[in-house]
Each structure stands twice: as structure tokens, then as C-alpha cells.
Design an enzyme around this catalytic site. Structure first.
Site, PDB file in Angstrom:
ATOM      1  N   HIS A  41      -4.037   1.802  -0.242  1.00  0.00           N
ATOM      2  CA  HIS A  41      -4.034   1.262   0.623  1.00  0.00           C
ATOM      3  C   HIS A  41      -4.945   1.411   1.382  1.00  0.00           C
ATOM      4  O   HIS A  41      -5.927   0.756   1.689  1.00  0.00           O
ATOM      5  CB  HIS A  41      -2.452   0.885   1.903  1.00  0.00           C
ATOM      6  N   GLU A  42      -5.030   2.513   1.668  1.00  0.00           N
ATOM      7  CA  GLU A  42      -6.136   3.375   1.472  1.00  0.00           C
ATOM      8  C   GLU A  42      -7.952   2.965   1.762  1.00  0.00           C
ATOM      9  O   GLU A  42      -8.464   2.764   1.095  1.00  0.00           O
ATOM     10  CB  GLU A  42      -5.813   4.537   2.251  1.00  0.00           C
ATOM     11  N   CYS A  99      -0.389  -1.516   8.904  1.00  0.00           N
ATOM     12  CA  CYS A  99      -1.624  -0.119   9.050  1.00  0.00           C
ATOM     13  C   CYS A  99      -2.330  -0.723  10.667  1.00  0.00           C
ATOM     14  O   CYS A  99      -2.127  -1.302  10.926  1.00  0.00           O
ATOM     15  CB  CYS A  99      -2.863  -1.865   8.525  1.00  0.00           C
ATOM     16  N   HIS A 120      -9.058   0.051   1.964  1.00  0.00           N
ATOM     17  CA  HIS A 120      -9.905  -0.108   3.335  1.00  0.00           C
ATOM     18  C   HIS A 120     -11.814   0.106   2.844  1.00  0.00           C
ATOM     19  O   HIS A 120     -12.229  -0.025   3.409  1.00  0.00           O
ATOM     20  CB  HIS A 120      -9.370   0.667   3.787  1.00  0.00           C
TER      21      HIS A 120
HETATM   22 CO    CO Z   1      -4.831   0.145   7.564  1.00  0.00          CO
END
Ligand code: CO
Length: 183
Positions: free
Chosen positions: A140-141, A98, A144
Site C-alpha cells: 500500500h505504501e 489510508c 503512494h
Molecule cells: Co495510504
């Protein structure tokens, strides 16, 4: 313009995100800047909170991974106001990194397939199903914009082993080569 990437320990990574309105000020400029920032840091995905904006927006460009993952070929997409409808398929392990947690990679288990609804940069709505590495990056994004970091998905033991490294990032003792900040 290259933006500063907020690192592990920054409050904005844990701040609730708002929906993006079509009249959001300088949205196109922000998206362009996010791509420039991501490419400069050699990332394959970047979410708005990582550049200090608490909005539901992330970008993905997986094309650099096309040699190893055919589904990544020419995969460049902007996701505005996304919502994951479901994830399914065989869970698989992948060593994630990341841009907000530099120099750390760790095995994370996630479902292989994601079904997601989102708007593109022209505010056209889509519902798509993705598999493979593309699905992995999207999940993953998406985390966020839900205030989740991949470190949250590590086992307690792994996190303990990484504690010193994580503290060094948080304390500003370990900075990446790209432009970054903490709070
Ligand atoms: Co990330």
C-alpha cells in the site's frame, strides 16, 4: 513535529517522486516527523507524498497489530528508495484504509508476498521478503510513491458507490481529526 497530511484530491499525491540522496536536507528530522505524524493519526504506514514530499520514502510501524498478526510484532521500518522486485503468493482480500482517504475502508486484493529492495535510515541496503499484514502495508505504501491510491484499485462499481464520500474529502467537507490539508 506533527505534519499536515495531504488528503485525496491533493496534487502531490499524483506527482512523480524522486530518489532520496544521502545528503537530502534534514532527512532524519523528516523521518522523525513522519513517525510522529503517523502515530498521532493512528496509522500503521505513511509515505512521503502524504506529507507533501515527492520523494521515494515511506515508513511502517505495524506493531500495534501484533495481537492479530504475529508477523507485525515489533515491525518498525523505514524504506528509502525502495523498489519492489516481485509480488507473488496467493492473492488475498483485506479491508484497507489510508490516512489520505479518511473514514473509507474497502476490500482490496493483492498478492500475499512482496520481495523488496530498499535502504534503511542509515543507507544500508537490504533485499527482504515479507508476508502477511506487513506485506500488505508495504505494498500500500509503495503504491503512494508510485502515485497510486488504494481507491485506484477498487472496482469501478465500488468507486462509483463511494463517489460522494470521495468528493466530500476532495472538497474539504469531510476532514479527519488529525491535521490535514488539500493542496
Ligand atoms: Co495510504
Amino acid at each position: 513535529m506533527i505534519l499536515q497530511i495531504y488528503l485525496y484530491g491533493s496534487d502531490v499525491l499524483r506527482k512523480k517522486t524522486e530518489l532520496v540522496t544521502p545528503d537530502y536536507a534534514d532527512l532524519k528530522q523528516l523521518i522523525d516527523n513522519m513517525y510522529e505524524t503517523m502515530y498521532n493519526a493512528e496509522g500503521v504506514g505513511l509515505a512521503a507524498p502524504q506529507v507533501g514530499r515527492s520523494i521515494r520514502l515511506f515508513i511502517v510501524d505495524a506493531s500495534a497489530m501484533a495481537d492479530e498478526y504475529p508477523e507485525a510484532k515489533e515491525f518498525k521500518k523505514t524504506f528509502i528508495n525502495p523498489s519492489i522486485i516481485e509480488t507473488y503468493g496467493d492473492p488475498f482480500t483485506y479491508s484497507e484504509g489510508c490516512l489520505s482517504v479518511p473514514k473509507i475502508r474497502e476490500d482490496i486484493v493483492r498478492d500475499s508476498i512482496v520481495k523488496i529492495n530498499y535502504f534503511d535510515e542509515n543507507f544500508t541496503e537490504h533485499t527482504d521478503v515479507y508476508d502477511g499484514i506487513v506485506s500488505r502495508i508495504i505494498q500500500h505504501e509503495y503504491d503512494h510513491i508510485e502515485q497510486i491510491l488504494f481507491t485506484d484499485r477498487m472496482s469501478q462499481l465500488k468507486k462509483k458507490l463511494l463517489k460522494r464520500k470521495l468528493n466530500n474529502i476532495k472538497d474539504g467537507k469531510d476532514r479527519p481529526s488529525y491535521s490535514s490539508r488539500i493542496n
